[in-house]
Design an enzyme around this catalytic site. Structure first.
Site, short mmCIF file in Angstrom:
data_model
loop_
_atom_site.label_atom_id
_atom_site.label_comp_id
_atom_site.label_asym_id
_atom_site.label_seq_id
_atom_site.Cartn_x
_atom_site.Cartn_y
_atom_site.Cartn_z
N GLU A 111 0.83 -1.20 0.00
CA GLU A 111 0.00 0.00 0.00
C GLU A 111 0.87 1.26 0.00
O GLU A 111 0.77 2.11 -0.88
CB GLU A 111 -0.90 -0.04 1.23
CG GLU A 111 -1.64 1.22 1.59
CD GLU A 111 -2.15 1.11 3.02
OE1 GLU A 111 -3.34 0.80 3.18
OE2 GLU A 111 -1.37 1.32 3.97
N ASP A 361 -9.65 1.33 6.02
CA ASP A 361 -9.67 1.22 4.57
C ASP A 361 -10.74 2.13 3.97
O ASP A 361 -10.53 2.77 2.93
CB ASP A 361 -9.96 -0.22 4.14
CG ASP A 361 -8.72 -1.09 4.06
OD1 ASP A 361 -7.64 -0.63 4.48
OD2 ASP A 361 -8.83 -2.24 3.60
#
Length: 481
Positions: A111, A361
């Site tokens: 990420e 998220d």
């Protein structure tokens, strides 16, 4: 992947699977998504990128670019203890090596590595881009053929290059591919791992066509590595130390669960679900569902034009499906989306039997549909989605809303997170211009640069949101951006 972000308990994807309890109601086939052919009416067609700060706050030309360059220098080259998340670690035959670290969890994640590459290519910093890609290929790429995730990137690694996981998370792969495609157009293709187009094509082909492979852990990242075994206790980190203290005060167990090391076969396949034309939460076939914050229709439209020819029709349809999914999965009153859900948008239950909430998220989901609106301008429904979520959060207090909620709006934390504010500000691209949109933009413009232990996720979202809202996060299709 942002599992338990403030707690910092780093999990393999196999253990992540254990956290998800499938709801007893089977997912139903969703109605066909509306089709949005053509180039739309957004920046891809017009080549005009809105500077929301200038539009709604009256900032001076060039002011946002100066702020972003200063922020880049702090996050990439500032004080190593309190400011920086980018660290160079020497070199190999391919050149400099560097990682972006989640400081509070003491690891490097696909990420963050791919976010760092995207920021670097948008701002024109080739050395940092190449160093992050080199570290990713050197340490994170799974090359052991006995690991069923071979060809993917392990989503979490220690900063010394040793594994914290042996499986992948699709959000990292998605940003890697898009950043590499932009690099190919900005700087041209080099040789080996710096043939950016070839590397992006390899990732995109793998996401859709990875073979279905089965193996029994423990797995390795590279042949010759020691087998990776999840430790009984989480790795030392600021987040885990704080969580242990809180658990002691509350008289609850720490860690909250221990890994189950019973050998069980793991099957890994593509990162997309072909039947639903959606990105999966993970590539392990026994883990159901998707994560709304992984849906990136703005990117899929470009892959439908620039990616491998045999997959272009798939990505064009996936963009339409993601737009419809945003409408389905968000709460009709709050606009909040869950971290995870079934492919039809129906509720997925967490390990404790509760509906999956709006979590870490989920902060990114409003940005995803709003950037799609800015770049492509195809789906008018996205205006209502942004108005809804900005309206709900503004009513909670723009300087104090929580960073986790049930979907109907019950707070699940007391923390107010800069990264969530920044992501919500990007919603201004789709939102009706007005008091709420302006308030979020002002909060982002006035925001101090995140520092200290939690600066990684907050800082990456700050930088990307500043790029977006200033009109500087662009579809790069040549050296002049």
């Amino acid at each position: 992947m942002a599992i338990n972000r403030p707690l910092g308990t780093i999990l393999t994807t196999a253990i992540a699977a254990a956290l998800l309890a499938i709801s007893p109601v089977a997912a139903q086939t969703a109605a066909p998504a509306p089709h949005f052919p053509g180039d739309g009416q957004g920046a891809f067609k017009t080549h005009r990128y809105r500077d929301l700060f200038a539009e709604q706050l009256g900032t001076a030309p060039g002011a946002a670019r100066a702020k972003m360059e200063a922020a880049f220098q702090q996050f990439f080259h500032g004080d190593g203890q309190e400011q920086r998340v980018y660290f160079e670690t020497g070199a190999n035959a391919n050149g400099p090596l560097a990682y972006v670290t989640d400081w509070a969890n003491n690891d490097a994640r696909t990420e963050g590595m791919s976010y760092g590459m995207m920021i670097a290519v948008q701002l024109g910093h080739k050395r940092e881009f190449d160093a992050l890609w080199n570290w990713s290929k050197t340490y994170m790429l799974v090359t052991d053929p006995k690991n069923p995730s071979v060809g993917y990137f392990a989503w979490s690694m220690a900063t010394d290059g040793s594994p914290r996981s042996t499986g992948a998370a699709p959000d990292g792969e998605e940003y890697y591919a898009m950043a590499l495609l932009f690099a190919a157009r900005r700087w041209g293709n080099g040789k080996g791992i710096y043939d950016y187009q070839a590397e992006a094509d390899k990732i995109l082909r793998g996401m859709r066509h990875h073979p279905v492979l089965t193996g029994t852990p423990p797995f390795r990242i590279h042949p010759g590595d020691a087998p990776f075994v999840q430790p009984d206790r989480p790795w030392p980190s600021p987040n885990n130390r704080a969580a242990a203290v809180e658990a002691a005060k509350a008289g609850t167990p720490w860690p909250p669960f221990r890994p189950d090391r019973t050998p069980r076969p793991v099957t890994v396949g593509p990162m997309v679900d072909e039947a639903h034309m959606m990105v999966r939460f993970v590539a392990e076939t026994n883990v159901d569902g998707t994560d709304a914050s992984y849906h990136l229709p703005a990117f899929y439209e470009l892959w439908a034009r620039w990616g491998p020819a045999e997959d272009r029709a798939f990505w064009a349809r996936a963009a339409d499906v993601s737009r419809a999914f945003f409408v389905t999965v968000t709460n009709p009153k709050t606009g909040l989306a869950p971290d995870r859900s079934h492919f039809d948008g129906s509720t997925m239950l967490t390990r404790d039997g509760k509906p999956d909430p709006f979590g870490y998220d989920s902060w990114r989901t409003v940005s995803n549909w709003s950037v799609d609106y800015a770049w492509w301008g195809k789906d008018a429904r996205q205006r209502a989605l942004s108005d809804r979520v900005q309206g709900f959060l503004a009513a909670q207090g723009i300087d104090r809303f929580a960073d986790r909620y049930t979907l109907d709006g019950t707070p699940l934390s007391t923390r107010h997170s800069p990264g969530m504010v920044a992501a919500a500000a990007v919603g201004g691209f789709a939102a009706t211009p007005g008091a709420n949109s302006k308030a979020f933009l002002k909060a982002l413009w006035d925001m101090p640069l995140p520092t200290g232990e939690q600066r990684y996720f907050d800082g990456m979202l700050y930088l990307m949101s500043m790029l977006h809202c200033s009109g500087e996060f662009r579809i790069i299709d040549g050296p002049g951006r």
